[in-house]
Design a protein around this motif. Structure first.
Motif, PDB file in Angstrom:
ATOM      1  N   VAL A 213       4.655  45.212 -59.474  1.00 28.31           N
ATOM      2  CA  VAL A 213       3.844  44.573 -58.438  1.00 28.31           C
ATOM      3  C   VAL A 213       4.508  43.294 -57.929  1.00 28.31           C
ATOM      4  CG1 VAL A 213       1.666  43.364 -58.033  1.00 28.31           C
ATOM      5  CG2 VAL A 213       1.663  45.584 -59.173  1.00 28.31           C
ATOM      6  N   GLU A 214       5.036  42.495 -58.850  1.00 29.31           N
ATOM      7  CA  GLU A 214       5.668  41.239 -58.429  1.00 29.31           C
ATOM      8  C   GLU A 214       6.954  41.492 -57.640  1.00 29.31           C
ATOM      9  OE1 GLU A 214       6.146  38.664 -61.766  1.00 29.31           O
ATOM     10  OE2 GLU A 214       4.006  38.164 -61.847  1.00 29.31           O
ATOM     11  N   ALA A 215       7.633  42.577 -57.939  1.00 29.80           N
ATOM     12  CA  ALA A 215       8.846  42.911 -57.179  1.00 29.80           C
ATOM     13  C   ALA A 215       8.508  43.352 -55.764  1.00 29.80           C
ATOM     14  CB  ALA A 215       9.619  44.005 -57.908  1.00 29.80           C
ATOM     15  N   LEU A 216       7.345  43.951 -55.600  1.00 32.31           N
ATOM     16  CA  LEU A 216       6.947  44.476 -54.291  1.00 32.31           C
ATOM     17  C   LEU A 216       6.283  43.415 -53.418  1.00 32.31           C
ATOM     18  CD1 LEU A 216       6.896  47.050 -52.602  1.00 32.31           C
ATOM     19  CD2 LEU A 216       4.736  47.667 -53.714  1.00 32.31           C
ATOM     20  N   ARG A 217       5.685  42.405 -54.030  1.00 31.34           N
ATOM     21  CA  ARG A 217       4.934  41.398 -53.274  1.00 31.34           C
ATOM     22  C   ARG A 217       5.772  40.694 -52.203  1.00 31.34           C
ATOM     23  NH1 ARG A 217       0.433  39.485 -50.776  1.00 31.34           N
ATOM     24  NH2 ARG A 217      -1.072  39.319 -52.426  1.00 31.34           N
ATOM     25  N   PRO A 218       7.017  40.306 -52.458  1.00 32.62           N
ATOM     26  CA  PRO A 218       7.818  39.659 -51.404  1.00 32.62           C
ATOM     27  C   PRO A 218       8.036  40.560 -50.181  1.00 32.62           C
ATOM     28  CG  PRO A 218       8.784  39.231 -53.543  1.00 32.62           C
ATOM     29  CD  PRO A 218       7.727  40.260 -53.764  1.00 32.62           C
ATOM     30  N   PHE A 219       8.153  41.864 -50.410  1.00 31.70           N
ATOM     31  CA  PHE A 219       8.300  42.805 -49.297  1.00 31.70           C
ATOM     32  C   PHE A 219       7.055  42.789 -48.423  1.00 31.70           C
ATOM     33  CE2 PHE A 219       8.649  47.596 -48.149  1.00 31.70           C
ATOM     34  CZ  PHE A 219       9.164  47.283 -46.892  1.00 31.70           C
ATOM     35  N   VAL A 220       5.892  42.792 -49.061  1.00 33.62           N
ATOM     36  CA  VAL A 220       4.630  42.746 -48.306  1.00 33.62           C
ATOM     37  C   VAL A 220       4.514  41.420 -47.554  1.00 33.62           C
ATOM     38  CG1 VAL A 220       2.109  42.775 -48.485  1.00 33.62           C
ATOM     39  CG2 VAL A 220       3.485  44.306 -49.913  1.00 33.62           C
ATOM     40  N   ASP A 221       4.830  40.334 -48.239  1.00 37.99           N
ATOM     41  CA  ASP A 221       4.741  39.016 -47.592  1.00 37.99           C
ATOM     42  C   ASP A 221       5.699  38.916 -46.404  1.00 37.99           C
ATOM     43  OD1 ASP A 221       2.851  38.254 -49.421  1.00 37.99           O
ATOM     44  OD2 ASP A 221       4.233  37.125 -50.693  1.00 37.99           O
ATOM     45  N   ARG A 222       6.871  39.495 -46.534  1.00 38.22           N
ATOM     46  CA  ARG A 222       7.844  39.471 -45.441  1.00 38.22           C
ATOM     47  C   ARG A 222       7.321  40.260 -44.243  1.00 38.22           C
ATOM     48  NH1 ARG A 222      10.997  36.881 -42.146  1.00 38.22           N
ATOM     49  NH2 ARG A 222      12.814  38.080 -41.429  1.00 38.22           N
ATOM     50  N   CYS A 223       6.677  41.395 -44.514  1.00 37.58           N
ATOM     51  CA  CYS A 223       6.097  42.189 -43.422  1.00 37.58           C
ATOM     52  C   CYS A 223       4.983  41.430 -42.712  1.00 37.58           C
ATOM     53  CB  CYS A 223       5.581  43.518 -43.961  1.00 37.58           C
ATOM     54  SG  CYS A 223       6.883  44.678 -44.437  1.00 37.58           S
ATOM     55  N   ILE A 224       4.177  40.709 -43.480  1.00 39.02           N
ATOM     56  CA  ILE A 224       3.124  39.886 -42.870  1.00 39.02           C
ATOM     57  C   ILE A 224       3.746  38.820 -41.975  1.00 39.02           C
ATOM     58  CG2 ILE A 224       1.285  38.231 -43.347  1.00 39.02           C
ATOM     59  CD1 ILE A 224       0.747  39.774 -45.963  1.00 39.02           C
ATOM     60  N   GLU A 225       4.809  38.195 -42.465  1.00 40.80           N
ATOM     61  CA  GLU A 225       5.514  37.173 -41.692  1.00 40.80           C
ATOM     62  C   GLU A 225       6.074  37.759 -40.390  1.00 40.80           C
ATOM     63  OE1 GLU A 225       9.158  33.930 -42.301  1.00 40.80           O
ATOM     64  OE2 GLU A 225       8.778  35.487 -43.794  1.00 40.80           O
ATOM     65  N   GLN A 227       4.992  40.372 -38.834  1.00 43.55           N
ATOM     66  CA  GLN A 227       3.911  40.807 -37.962  1.00 43.55           C
ATOM     67  C   GLN A 227       3.406  39.673 -37.081  1.00 43.55           C
ATOM     68  OE1 GLN A 227       2.902  43.542 -37.034  1.00 43.55           O
ATOM     69  NE2 GLN A 227       0.834  43.287 -36.226  1.00 43.55           N
ATOM     70  N   LEU A 228       3.520  38.449 -37.558  1.00 40.95           N
ATOM     71  CA  LEU A 228       3.080  37.293 -36.773  1.00 40.95           C
ATOM     72  C   LEU A 228       3.889  37.143 -35.493  1.00 40.95           C
ATOM     73  CD1 LEU A 228       2.530  34.663 -39.619  1.00 40.95           C
ATOM     74  CD2 LEU A 228       0.798  36.034 -38.439  1.00 40.95           C
ATOM     75  N   THR A 229       5.124  37.642 -35.505  1.00 39.28           N
ATOM     76  CA  THR A 229       5.963  37.609 -34.303  1.00 39.28           C
ATOM     77  C   THR A 229       6.134  39.013 -33.711  1.00 39.28           C
ATOM     78  OG1 THR A 229       7.931  37.760 -35.723  1.00 39.28           O
ATOM     79  CG2 THR A 229       7.219  35.549 -35.033  1.00 39.28           C
ATOM     80  N   GLU A 230       5.331  39.961 -34.198  1.00 35.35           N
ATOM     81  CA  GLU A 230       5.337  41.337 -33.707  1.00 35.35           C
ATOM     82  C   GLU A 230       6.717  41.986 -33.851  1.00 35.35           C
ATOM     83  OE1 GLU A 230       3.618  41.682 -29.836  1.00 35.35           O
ATOM     84  OE2 GLU A 230       1.723  40.750 -30.427  1.00 35.35           O
ATOM     85  N   ASP A 231       7.365  41.699 -34.973  1.00 35.29           N
ATOM     86  CA  ASP A 231       8.693  42.245 -35.224  1.00 35.29           C
ATOM     87  C   ASP A 231       8.694  43.348 -36.280  1.00 35.29           C
ATOM     88  OD1 ASP A 231      10.121  40.701 -33.378  1.00 35.29           O
ATOM     89  OD2 ASP A 231      10.140  38.974 -34.737  1.00 35.29           O
ATOM     90  N   VAL A 232       7.519  43.800 -36.696  1.00 34.86           N
ATOM     91  CA  VAL A 232       7.457  44.915 -37.646  1.00 34.86           C
ATOM     92  C   VAL A 232       7.583  46.223 -36.869  1.00 34.86           C
ATOM     93  CG1 VAL A 232       6.093  46.121 -39.384  1.00 34.86           C
ATOM     94  CG2 VAL A 232       6.014  43.618 -39.251  1.00 34.86           C
ATOM     95  N   THR A 233       8.564  47.026 -37.215  1.00 35.02           N
ATOM     96  CA  THR A 233       8.740  48.320 -36.562  1.00 35.02           C
ATOM     97  C   THR A 233       7.826  49.357 -37.216  1.00 35.02           C
ATOM     98  OG1 THR A 233      10.484  49.025 -38.085  1.00 35.02           O
ATOM     99  CG2 THR A 233      11.154  47.766 -36.120  1.00 35.02           C
ATOM    100  N   PRO A 234       7.525  50.451 -36.513  1.00 31.22           N
ATOM    101  CA  PRO A 234       6.731  51.514 -37.147  1.00 31.22           C
ATOM    102  C   PRO A 234       7.377  52.041 -38.426  1.00 31.22           C
ATOM    103  CG  PRO A 234       6.830  51.853 -34.779  1.00 31.22           C
ATOM    104  CD  PRO A 234       7.774  50.730 -35.083  1.00 31.22           C
ATOM    105  N   GLU A 235       8.725  52.090 -38.460  1.00 29.36           N
ATOM    106  CA  GLU A 235       9.414  52.585 -39.643  1.00 29.36           C
ATOM    107  C   GLU A 235       9.238  51.638 -40.835  1.00 29.36           C
ATOM    108  OE1 GLU A 235      11.036  54.297 -36.005  1.00 29.36           O
ATOM    109  OE2 GLU A 235      10.789  52.208 -36.645  1.00 29.36           O
ATOM    110  N   LEU A 236       9.339  50.331 -40.570  1.00 24.21           N
ATOM    111  CA  LEU A 236       9.158  49.358 -41.647  1.00 24.21           C
ATOM    112  C   LEU A 236       7.721  49.385 -42.161  1.00 24.21           C
ATOM    113  CD1 LEU A 236      10.376  47.092 -43.337  1.00 24.21           C
ATOM    114  CD2 LEU A 236       9.720  45.473 -41.520  1.00 24.21           C
ATOM    115  N   ALA A 237       6.775  49.502 -41.246  1.00 23.76           N
ATOM    116  CA  ALA A 237       5.368  49.574 -41.652  1.00 23.76           C
ATOM    117  C   ALA A 237       5.110  50.807 -42.506  1.00 23.76           C
ATOM    118  CB  ALA A 237       4.470  49.589 -40.418  1.00 23.76           C
ATOM    119  N   ALA A 238       5.754  51.916 -42.161  1.00 21.08           N
ATOM    120  CA  ALA A 238       5.601  53.143 -42.949  1.00 21.08           C
ATOM    121  C   ALA A 238       6.170  52.946 -44.359  1.00 21.08           C
ATOM    122  CB  ALA A 238       6.295  54.303 -42.255  1.00 21.08           C
ATOM    123  N   LYS A 239       7.282  52.242 -44.454  1.00 15.03           N
ATOM    124  CA  LYS A 239       7.905  52.009 -45.767  1.00 15.03           C
ATOM    125  C   LYS A 239       7.007  51.166 -46.661  1.00 15.03           C
ATOM    126  CE  LYS A 239      12.635  52.153 -43.930  1.00 15.03           C
ATOM    127  NZ  LYS A 239      13.836  51.338 -43.614  1.00 15.03           N
TER     128      LYS A 239
END
Length: 273
Positions: A213-225, A227-239
């Motif tokens: 869980v702790e290894a995965l949390r930075p990935f989730v936090d990065r995606c949230i970051e 998303q604030l600039t609308e830079d999450v691609t559909p592929e990254l969101a799927a991952k």
């Protein structure tokens, strides 16, 4: 843990952004205050009986007539279907265009011609109602169309990233909460003259879950970051959705096992997760 029931996730984190991003100023001024106040509870209508989520081949139709549209069709597996009084409804306005012939409508579920089927019983997600909905010559004003006619596919794809992130964040928090509660439980539960936590196998299992869980949390936090600039691609969101849901499933299973027989008792939160 700042995680909401699926009913609110859908209403506040998925449907409201659709209206904000694609509604006219008049639509937003008319619809959003009622959603904020709770006067209007929202659902989204995509899945159909027999067709599932095959949006290209939707059977629910919206036919232009005078100053509005006449909607006919059925939807199923609709979250909030019984508590909602508004629905963002996907319909076909031009069958010849396939997926590009979809239009979205903001429909009053108390309108004439709308009926609700049974509240579907599920093996999980019991905090949300799941309904069948039927539309029989339902008249919808043209001003209740979200976006341009036949622009529904683009609108739906625009929301796909956000929907996947909602699932990922929810899964991450569920896993974290399950571990915290399991650590507390195993430290309190005694068997064979020691706590369950004192067994070496318990510590191995908990350490493995915490590491994943702790290894995965930075990935989730990065995606949230991003998303604030609308830079999450559909592929990254799927991952991020794929990895978090799989980790959450494994963590919940392991945590339930560490609760022993009590893990299957509804009174404990681990069983309800």
């Amino acid at each position: 843990y700042s995680v909401a029931a699926p009913a609110w996730d859908l209403h506040g984190y998925i449907i409201a952004p659709f209206l904000i991003r694609h509604g006219t100023e008049e639509q937003k001024a008319s619809w959003l205050p009622h959603m904020v106040s709770g006067e209007h509870i929202a659902a989204i209508g995509l899945t159909e009986p027999g067709g599932g989520s095959d949006l290209k081949n939707l059977n629910t139709s919206a036919q232009l007539e005078d100053d509005g549209y006449i909607i006919n069709g059925a939807k199923t597996f609709i979250t909030n279907g019984h508590i909602a009084n508004r629905i963002l409804l996907a319909t076909k306005t031009d069958r010849s265009l396939g997926a590009k012939g979809i239009s979205m409508f903001w429909v009053n579920l108390n309108a004439d011609g709308v009926s609700r089927g049974r509240n579907l019983k599920k093996i999980g997600n019991k905090a949300q109602d799941t309904a069948e909905l039927f539309f029989d010559n339902v008249k919808v004003p043209a001003e209740c169309r979200l976006g341009a006619e036949n622009d529904g596919w683009r609108i739906l794809m625009d929301g796909l990233v956000r929907e996947r992130l909602v699932v990922a964040i929810r899964s991450m928090v569920i896993a974290e909460a399950a571990i915290d509660k399991t650590i507390t439980y195993t430290k309190e539960r005694k068997t064979f003259d020691q706590t369950v936590f004192d067994f070496q196998n318990t510590k191995f299992k908990l350490a493995e879950m915490v590491a994943n869980v702790e290894a995965l949390r930075p990935f989730v936090d990065r995606c949230i970051e991003l998303q604030l600039t609308e830079d999450v691609t559909p592929e990254l969101a799927a991952k991020v959705k794929l990895t978090t849901t799989e980790v959450a499933d494994r963590v919940l299973d392991e945590c339930l096992q560490l609760h022993g027989g009590y893990g299957y008792i509804w009174d404990l939160s681990i069983a309800r997760n």
